[in-house]
Design a protein around this motif. Structure first.
Motif, short mmCIF file in Angstrom:
data_model
loop_
_atom_site.label_atom_id
_atom_site.label_comp_id
_atom_site.label_asym_id
_atom_site.label_seq_id
_atom_site.Cartn_x
_atom_site.Cartn_y
_atom_site.Cartn_z
N UNK A 164 0.90 -1.11 -0.06
CA UNK A 164 -0.01 -0.02 0.09
C UNK A 164 1.01 1.36 -0.06
N UNK A 165 0.84 2.13 -0.98
CA UNK A 165 1.32 3.46 -0.81
C UNK A 165 0.33 4.70 -0.79
N UNK A 166 0.52 5.90 -1.10
CA UNK A 166 -0.17 6.88 -0.96
C UNK A 166 -1.25 7.00 -2.10
N UNK A 167 -0.94 6.42 -3.06
CA UNK A 167 -2.03 6.29 -4.29
C UNK A 167 -2.04 4.96 -4.83
N UNK A 168 -1.80 3.86 -4.19
CA UNK A 168 -2.40 2.49 -4.65
C UNK A 168 -2.62 1.61 -3.73
N UNK A 169 -3.25 0.54 -3.76
CA UNK A 169 -3.46 -0.34 -2.85
C UNK A 169 -3.20 -1.61 -3.98
N UNK A 170 -2.24 -2.58 -3.60
CA UNK A 170 -1.88 -3.75 -4.48
C UNK A 170 -1.58 -5.00 -3.78
N UNK A 171 -2.34 -6.20 -4.05
CA UNK A 171 -2.19 -7.39 -3.33
C UNK A 171 -1.61 -8.31 -4.45
N UNK A 172 -0.77 -8.75 -3.95
CA UNK A 172 -0.13 -9.98 -4.85
C UNK A 172 -0.49 -11.47 -4.58
N UNK A 173 -1.13 -12.10 -5.08
CA UNK A 173 -1.37 -13.34 -4.93
C UNK A 173 -0.42 -14.49 -5.44
N UNK A 174 0.41 -14.85 -4.53
CA UNK A 174 1.54 -16.06 -5.03
C UNK A 174 1.05 -17.30 -5.53
N UNK A 175 0.17 -17.75 -4.53
CA UNK A 175 -0.35 -18.97 -4.76
C UNK A 175 -1.68 -18.92 -3.96
N UNK A 193 -3.00 -8.75 -8.14
CA UNK A 193 -2.08 -9.57 -9.29
C UNK A 193 -2.01 -11.02 -9.12
N UNK A 194 -2.27 -11.65 -9.80
CA UNK A 194 -2.08 -13.26 -9.82
C UNK A 194 -1.55 -13.57 -11.06
N UNK A 195 -0.01 -13.89 -10.95
CA UNK A 195 0.63 -14.38 -12.23
C UNK A 195 0.47 -13.00 -13.07
N UNK A 196 0.17 -13.21 -14.45
CA UNK A 196 0.22 -12.26 -15.35
C UNK A 196 -1.21 -11.18 -15.37
N UNK A 197 -2.24 -11.88 -14.51
CA UNK A 197 -3.56 -10.99 -14.53
C UNK A 197 -3.72 -10.11 -13.33
N UNK A 198 -4.51 -9.11 -13.73
CA UNK A 198 -4.62 -7.94 -12.68
C UNK A 198 -6.23 -7.61 -12.73
N UNK A 199 -6.68 -7.51 -11.37
CA UNK A 199 -7.98 -7.55 -11.39
C UNK A 199 -8.06 -6.18 -10.42
#
Length: 355
Positions: A164-175, A193-199
């Motif tokens: 999490x930053x001031x401008x974005x919220x990103x979760x990486x699903x590794x598996x 982000x899950x592999x190459x997919x972004x939702x």
């Protein structure tokens, strides 16, 4: 994926593009159109391949900013030298300036790639990112309230990382699997982000699963934009395709087939794994094996020499407490033998045809 499977996949793509060109020909007869309907209805893969052929042809003809990950789009010096393959148009559209989509496709296959400039991430923002890793064991499901108020539930044998930053919220699903109830913040998009997919979503509830190289997204409430690279000649490209999902819709994506069409799902089935229900639509054997290993203490694997069964698919619903039933269902519909070698290992073997 075996070389035979890759060649069959390429042959199907060629057939789909041939049908697309034939249907666009004014001289096409009613008999031709009836033959196409029969071909498309014969197999779900035919319909999917044809839809992708149409989508790809349209994308090559006119590309929009939202079809790409970056906000900027420029030609390389080599492309400008060859005649300006890409010309910016008004209203945020981009037109490919070649004689035909076939010429563009040939150019792309030959390595004349479209250059997409990544947005520069502010150093200050990146350095001040709050990164946290979470992991569950084989018998654990965790509810986690994130710093923005969003709630993330992660499934068994799952690994995720939040940034999490001031401008974005990103979760990486590794598996594994995770479902999100997102707190709305218009100024800070929430992406998984899950592999190459972004939702990406704003104020919604959705499920993301990533196993065996396949990513899946299903929406319980609200809407989610899903992006995944185009597959060009069997490889991921810098072009990105998108699907917008609403409540009760789902997609899947893999490097073998790209981003799927949208399928319907009962909203109450989204995140059903929390209740011990594993629901699959067109799941590959490779994905099922990867998922089974998350729920079972034994090592479940495809036998060496039987790799061709990895791409076979199954649709069904199973209990996470009865992995044996899920595995045995494979041999009911495919030429697969399930061998319970010991209390510690299960092997899937390609069944030889009976002469």
């Amino acid at each position: 994926m075996s070389s035979d499977q890759i060649e069959r996949m390429r042959a199907l793509r060629r057939t789909a593009h041939s049908w697309r060109e034939k249907l666009a020909d004014p001289s096409t007869t009613p008999e031709d159109r009836e033959a196409f309907k029969n071909w498309r209805a014969a197999n779900e893969d035919h319909a999917l391949a044809y839809d992708r052929a149409v989508t790809f042809d349209q994308a090559l003809g006119e590309l929009r900013r939202q079809d790409f990950r970056g906000e900027l789009f420029e030609t390389s010096s080599r492309e400008r030298f060859l005649g300006g393959l890409v010309r910016p148009l008004r209203r945020g559209h981009f037109k490919i300036g070649l004689v035909s989509a076939g010429v563009v496709a040939a150019a792309v296959m030959a390595g004349l790639s479209l250059q997409i400039l990544d947005q520069t991430v502010a150093t200050h923002d990146a350095m001040n990112a709050t990164v946290i890793a979470y992991e569950t064991s084989g018998n654990e499901i965790r509810d986690i309230t994130l710093s923005d108020g969003s709630v993330m539930t992660i499934g068994r044998t799952t690994e995720v990382q939040t940034s999490f930053t001031e401008t974005s919220r990103t979760v990486t699903l590794i598996k594994g699997a995770a479902i999100f109830d997102v707190a709305p913040e218009t100024a800070r998009p929430f992406s998984v982000e899950a592999g190459e997919l972004t939702a990406t979503a704003l104020g919604t509830a959705f499920d993301v699963r990533f196993n065996g190289g396949t990513s899946r997204v299903a929406v319980q409430e609200g809407s989610v934009s899903v992006s995944y690279p185009f597959i060009l000649d069997g490889a991921l490209s810098s072009l990105t395709t998108q699907q917008k999902l609403s409540q009760g819709e789902q997609v899947f994506a893999s490097a073998d087939f790209g981003l799927s069409n949208i399928f319907s799902i009962d909203p109450s089935d989204v995140g059903a794994w929390r209740e011990g229900r594993l629901i699959y639509r067109n799941a590959s054997v490779e994905e099922l094996v990867a998922d089974a290993n998350r729920y079972d203490n034994r090592m479940i694997k495809i036998e060496n020499g039987s790799e061709t069964i990895a791409g076979l698919t199954l649709t069904g619903s199973f209990s996470s407490n009865n992995i044996d039933r899920m595995l045995l269902s494979l041999q009911d519909v495919h030429p697969i033998d399930v061998i319970f070698e010991s209390d510690e290992q299960v092997v899937l073997r390609r069944r030889d045809p009976v002469n």
